[in-house]
Design a protein around this motif. Structure first.
Motif, PDB file in Angstrom:
ATOM      1  N   GLY A 193       0.815  -1.207   0.000  1.00 52.19           N
ATOM      2  CA  GLY A 193       0.000   0.000   0.000  1.00 52.19           C
ATOM      3  C   GLY A 193       0.847   1.254   0.000  1.00 52.19           C
ATOM      4  O   GLY A 193       2.070   1.222  -0.133  1.00 52.19           O
ATOM      5  N   GLN A 194       0.192   2.385   0.175  1.00 52.03           N
ATOM      6  CA  GLN A 194       0.904   3.657   0.199  1.00 52.03           C
ATOM      7  C   GLN A 194       1.666   3.788   1.519  1.00 52.03           C
ATOM      8  O   GLN A 194       1.093   3.708   2.590  1.00 52.03           O
ATOM      9  CB  GLN A 194      -0.069   4.826   0.044  1.00 52.03           C
ATOM     10  CG  GLN A 194       0.618   6.182   0.008  1.00 52.03           C
ATOM     11  CD  GLN A 194      -0.357   7.319  -0.221  1.00 52.03           C
ATOM     12  OE1 GLN A 194      -1.538   7.098  -0.432  1.00 52.03           O
ATOM     13  NE2 GLN A 194       0.136   8.544  -0.174  1.00 52.03           N
ATOM     14  N   LEU A 195       2.969   3.996   1.428  1.00 47.61           N
ATOM     15  CA  LEU A 195       3.820   4.098   2.604  1.00 47.61           C
ATOM     16  C   LEU A 195       4.400   5.504   2.696  1.00 47.61           C
ATOM     17  O   LEU A 195       4.761   6.108   1.681  1.00 47.61           O
ATOM     18  CB  LEU A 195       4.953   3.068   2.547  1.00 47.61           C
ATOM     19  CG  LEU A 195       4.541   1.610   2.364  1.00 47.61           C
ATOM     20  CD1 LEU A 195       5.782   0.727   2.285  1.00 47.61           C
ATOM     21  CD2 LEU A 195       3.620   1.153   3.502  1.00 47.61           C
ATOM     22  N   THR A 196       4.500   6.023   3.912  1.00 49.31           N
ATOM     23  CA  THR A 196       5.067   7.344   4.158  1.00 49.31           C
ATOM     24  C   THR A 196       6.093   7.242   5.275  1.00 49.31           C
ATOM     25  O   THR A 196       6.092   6.270   6.042  1.00 49.31           O
ATOM     26  CB  THR A 196       3.965   8.349   4.550  1.00 49.31           C
ATOM     27  OG1 THR A 196       3.266   7.855   5.706  1.00 49.31           O
ATOM     28  CG2 THR A 196       2.981   8.552   3.414  1.00 49.31           C
TER      29      THR A 196
ATOM     30  N   ASP B 241       5.874  12.176  10.180  1.00 46.53           N
ATOM     31  CA  ASP B 241       5.223  12.926   9.109  1.00 46.53           C
ATOM     32  C   ASP B 241       5.146  14.401   9.502  1.00 46.53           C
ATOM     33  O   ASP B 241       4.091  14.926   9.865  1.00 46.53           O
ATOM     34  CB  ASP B 241       3.823  12.353   8.856  1.00 46.53           C
ATOM     35  CG  ASP B 241       3.160  12.962   7.634  1.00 46.53           C
ATOM     36  OD1 ASP B 241       3.869  13.599   6.839  1.00 46.53           O
ATOM     37  OD2 ASP B 241       1.930  12.806   7.486  1.00 46.53           O
TER      38      ASP B 241
ATOM     39  N   GLN C 182       5.572   4.065   7.478  1.00 49.14           N
ATOM     40  CA  GLN C 182       4.292   3.757   8.116  1.00 49.14           C
ATOM     41  C   GLN C 182       3.249   3.547   7.035  1.00 49.14           C
ATOM     42  O   GLN C 182       3.372   4.068   5.919  1.00 49.14           O
ATOM     43  CB  GLN C 182       3.863   4.853   9.081  1.00 49.14           C
ATOM     44  CG  GLN C 182       3.667   6.223   8.455  1.00 49.14           C
ATOM     45  CD  GLN C 182       3.137   7.234   9.444  1.00 49.14           C
ATOM     46  OE1 GLN C 182       2.412   6.882  10.379  1.00 49.14           O
ATOM     47  NE2 GLN C 182       3.472   8.499   9.258  1.00 49.14           N
ATOM     48  N   GLY C 183       2.250   2.746   7.374  1.00 52.85           N
ATOM     49  CA  GLY C 183       1.206   2.427   6.414  1.00 52.85           C
ATOM     50  C   GLY C 183       0.026   3.379   6.502  1.00 52.85           C
ATOM     51  O   GLY C 183       0.105   4.458   7.078  1.00 52.85           O
ATOM     52  N   GLU C 184      -1.100   2.920   5.937  1.00 49.92           N
ATOM     53  CA  GLU C 184      -2.272   3.790   5.847  1.00 49.92           C
ATOM     54  C   GLU C 184      -3.244   3.606   6.997  1.00 49.92           C
ATOM     55  O   GLU C 184      -4.093   4.459   7.232  1.00 49.92           O
ATOM     56  CB  GLU C 184      -2.999   3.526   4.525  1.00 49.92           C
ATOM     57  CG  GLU C 184      -2.171   3.821   3.287  1.00 49.92           C
ATOM     58  CD  GLU C 184      -2.914   3.493   2.009  1.00 49.92           C
ATOM     59  OE1 GLU C 184      -3.536   4.409   1.436  1.00 49.92           O
ATOM     60  OE2 GLU C 184      -2.889   2.315   1.592  1.00 49.92           O
ATOM     61  N   ARG C 185      -3.134   2.485   7.711  1.00 48.61           N
ATOM     62  CA  ARG C 185      -4.143   2.234   8.745  1.00 48.61           C
ATOM     63  C   ARG C 185      -3.495   1.551   9.953  1.00 48.61           C
ATOM     64  O   ARG C 185      -2.380   1.075   9.915  1.00 48.61           O
ATOM     65  CB  ARG C 185      -5.258   1.347   8.173  1.00 48.61           C
ATOM     66  CG  ARG C 185      -4.801  -0.043   7.728  1.00 48.61           C
ATOM     67  CD  ARG C 185      -5.976  -0.861   7.206  1.00 48.61           C
ATOM     68  NE  ARG C 185      -5.605  -2.238   6.918  1.00 48.61           N
ATOM     69  CZ  ARG C 185      -5.127  -2.657   5.758  1.00 48.61           C
ATOM     70  NH1 ARG C 185      -4.950  -1.782   4.787  1.00 48.61           N
ATOM     71  NH2 ARG C 185      -4.813  -3.927   5.581  1.00 48.61           N
TER      72      ARG C 185
ATOM     73  N   ARG D  46       0.152   2.735  11.371  1.00 50.28           N
ATOM     74  CA  ARG D  46       0.243   4.193  11.245  1.00 50.28           C
ATOM     75  C   ARG D  46       0.511   4.811  12.607  1.00 50.28           C
ATOM     76  O   ARG D  46      -0.084   4.416  13.604  1.00 50.28           O
ATOM     77  CB  ARG D  46      -1.039   4.774  10.647  1.00 50.28           C
ATOM     78  CG  ARG D  46      -0.933   6.262  10.401  1.00 50.28           C
ATOM     79  CD  ARG D  46      -1.837   6.746   9.287  1.00 50.28           C
ATOM     80  NE  ARG D  46      -1.452   8.087   8.852  1.00 50.28           N
ATOM     81  CZ  ARG D  46      -0.540   8.342   7.932  1.00 50.28           C
ATOM     82  NH1 ARG D  46       0.059   7.344   7.324  1.00 50.28           N
ATOM     83  NH2 ARG D  46      -0.245   9.575   7.588  1.00 50.28           N
TER      84      ARG D  46
END
Length: 521
Positions: A439-442, A446, A462-465, A469
């Motif tokens: 999935g989208q990782l950041t 943040d 970190q992930g989305e959920r 997160r």
């Protein structure tokens, strides 16, 4: 001789001492050591000695949940916070477990032994060397669980960008992280380069003795005046049991900070207006709020700077200080030339230009002979890493007091170890399934701060959920870490069971299903 303990806590700052205190309270049968690379406890609050150093969040939430803050000041200076930490060490009986001047260089996990082996460097200023330098400077310590409370910035040096001509300056150049005890700036013209929390603290404090202090900023920061005392705490003090009063004030301040943060994120223009009007009331009529107090980013994209009782604005109003927004062209022998043609005279230049990020204290991580690339791991509940067994870390909030998250993490770790002992498990390893990993990782932190942007590629993801997160929400984290299951998305191992293959790289793994006996844990 190799020393073995159940838990090693890395760092003897605010979060490390809090973690050890909670461990001793919640897991009294566990043996532990606290390893601190510096020569004193206190962490940030022992390191920073610049004028006016203080907290920028209230002490009822920056303080420990188990130890009431008794001072009348809601925003405390560094000396008071350091005394609070050292008093906690004494009252909790932690001194025998503390090893100063011990820096963890590497940590290697062995699944066969279900333990960490730490390579620790000692400096000859430690108490162990009082009989002479007869012991090896490098020692080995093993532990079953490793809890890292070393923060995320380098203690030995701050960040100073390339500034043309700085070497030609005839006066003193100081970084706040290495403040000299012998600096006398009485009657001096001071330029503080920077606009963050350190700069806004230095300006009013130095203005009391300096001839004039200028805060030179490339871009402005959101600044909010807050009361230096907590009126509710003052009213409740002595009128009800201390711990009850402390709990009420703590809950009030947690709720207040969360409401302000949510309001700022959901209605940024309204928040900008409130901050602008509040500043205008305290500043001279001719002060140019635009551009000096009008950031280009939204409120809480970076941490909002709090100033007690508007002290920075008061220093400007008295004519002892000012703010200049512009870019440095070149430092000259007697000051700073600006790109727009202006010049600032200076006898002292303070480079309050930020921190250098250092994740996990810079230690090397190895799992079953393979180096862990932390940047390719996922953070689990903001406190563990995929593929890395029996390791936790403390990353505090950016929108609230650091200690709030540190307290939740420490209690979760204690609960996790109790669960493992009850069921006979020797290891616990977070595992992300393919849907999370793809999935989208950041980046884990943040925040648009410069020290984060400079080191963003070295951070875990970190992930989305949930639980992948890192939330900036105490209430959600309280539910997740104090009331949530300890069995979600983790692999528990028995003695000698090898960490699942491929997991040290972090972004792979299988979905972990909970056996029926775990459903209520």
């Amino acid at each position: 001789m190799v020393v073995h303990v159940d838990v090693v806590v890395v760092g003897a700052g605010l979060s490390g001492i809090g973690a050890a205190s909670i461990l001793k309270r919640d897991c009294p049968d566990k043996t532990f050591l606290i390893l601190e690379s510096r020569s004193a406890v206190g962490g940030t609050w022992d390191l920073f000695r610049y004028p006016g150093v203080r907290s920028d969040s209230d002490m009822s939430t920056l303080g420990y949940s188990f130890r009431p803050w008794r001072d009348s000041r809601a925003l405390a200076d560094g000396d008071a916070i350091r005394e609070y930490i050292t008093s906690t060490v004494a009252d909790e009986g932690l001194q025998p477990a503390i090893r100063l001047n011990h820096r963890v260089v590497s940590a290697s996990w062995s699944s066969a032994d279900s333990r960490w082996t730490l390579t620790v460097m000692r400096t000859p200023t430690g108490a162990e060397f009082t009989q002479g330098d007869q012991q090896d400077a490098t020692i080995t310590i093993t532990c079953s669980f490793l809890h890292v409370c070393s923060g995320y910035y380098r203690y030995d040096q701050g960040y100073t960008p390339e500034i043309p001509g700085l070497e030609s300056f005839r006066g003193r150049v100081i970084h706040p992280q290495q403040w000299p005890a012998d600096l006398d700036y009485t009657g001096s013209r001071v330029v503080v380069i920077g606009s963050g929390a350190t700069a806004v603290t230095l300006l009013p404090s130095m203005a009391e003795r300096a001839e004039h202090v200028t805060m030179l900023q490339r871009s402005p920061t959101y600044i909010a005046s807050v009361s230096s005392v907590d009126r509710l705490a003052d009213r409740l003090r002595g009128r009800m049991p201390e711990r009850l009063a402390y709990a009420l004030v703590r809950a009030k301040n947690i709720g207040r900070s969360q409401l302000i943060y949510q309001f700022a994120r959901r209605r940024p223009e309204a928040m900008k207006g409130i901050l602008r009007k509040a500043a205008a009331r305290r500043l001279p009529q001719n002060f140019a709020i635009d551009p000096h107090l009008t950031p280009r980013y939204e409120p809480w994209d970076q941490r909002l700077c709090a100033i007690p009782d508007g002290d920075l604005f008061s220093a400007i109003r008295r004519g002892k200080a000012d703010i200049v927004t512009g870019q440095i062209g070149r430092v000259t022998p007697d000051g700073i030339d600006l790109v727009d043609g202006g010049h600032l005279d200076a006898d002292v230049i303070v480079t309050a230009t930020g921190l250098s990020l250092l994740y996990l204290g810079g230690m090397r991580l190895v799992v079953d002979g393979r180096d862990v690339d932390v940047s390719k791991t996922l953070a689990y509940k903001g406190m563990m890493l995929t593929g890395v067994p029996n390791l936790s870390m403390t990353i505090g909030y950016t929108n609230a007091s650091w200690t709030l998250k540190a307290d939740l993490v420490a209690r979760y770790v204690a609960r996790l170890m109790t669960f493992m002992d009850r069921h006979g498990y020797r290891s616990v390893t977070p595992q992300a399934d393919s849907a999370v990993a793809s999935g989208q990782l950041t980046p884990l932190i943040d925040l648009a701060a410069g020290y984060v942007r400079r080191s963003i590629r070295s951070l875990p993801k970190q992930g989305e959920r949930t639980p992948w997160r890192l939330h900036q929400n105490y209430v959600r984290d309280f539910i997740l870490l104090r009331a949530g299951r300890v069995t979600d998305s983790v692999h528990f191992g028995l003695a000698g069971e090898r960490t699942p293959p491929g997991m040290p790289t972090g972004l792979s793994g299988r979905r972990v299903r909970r056996p029926r006996r775990w459903r209520r844990q």
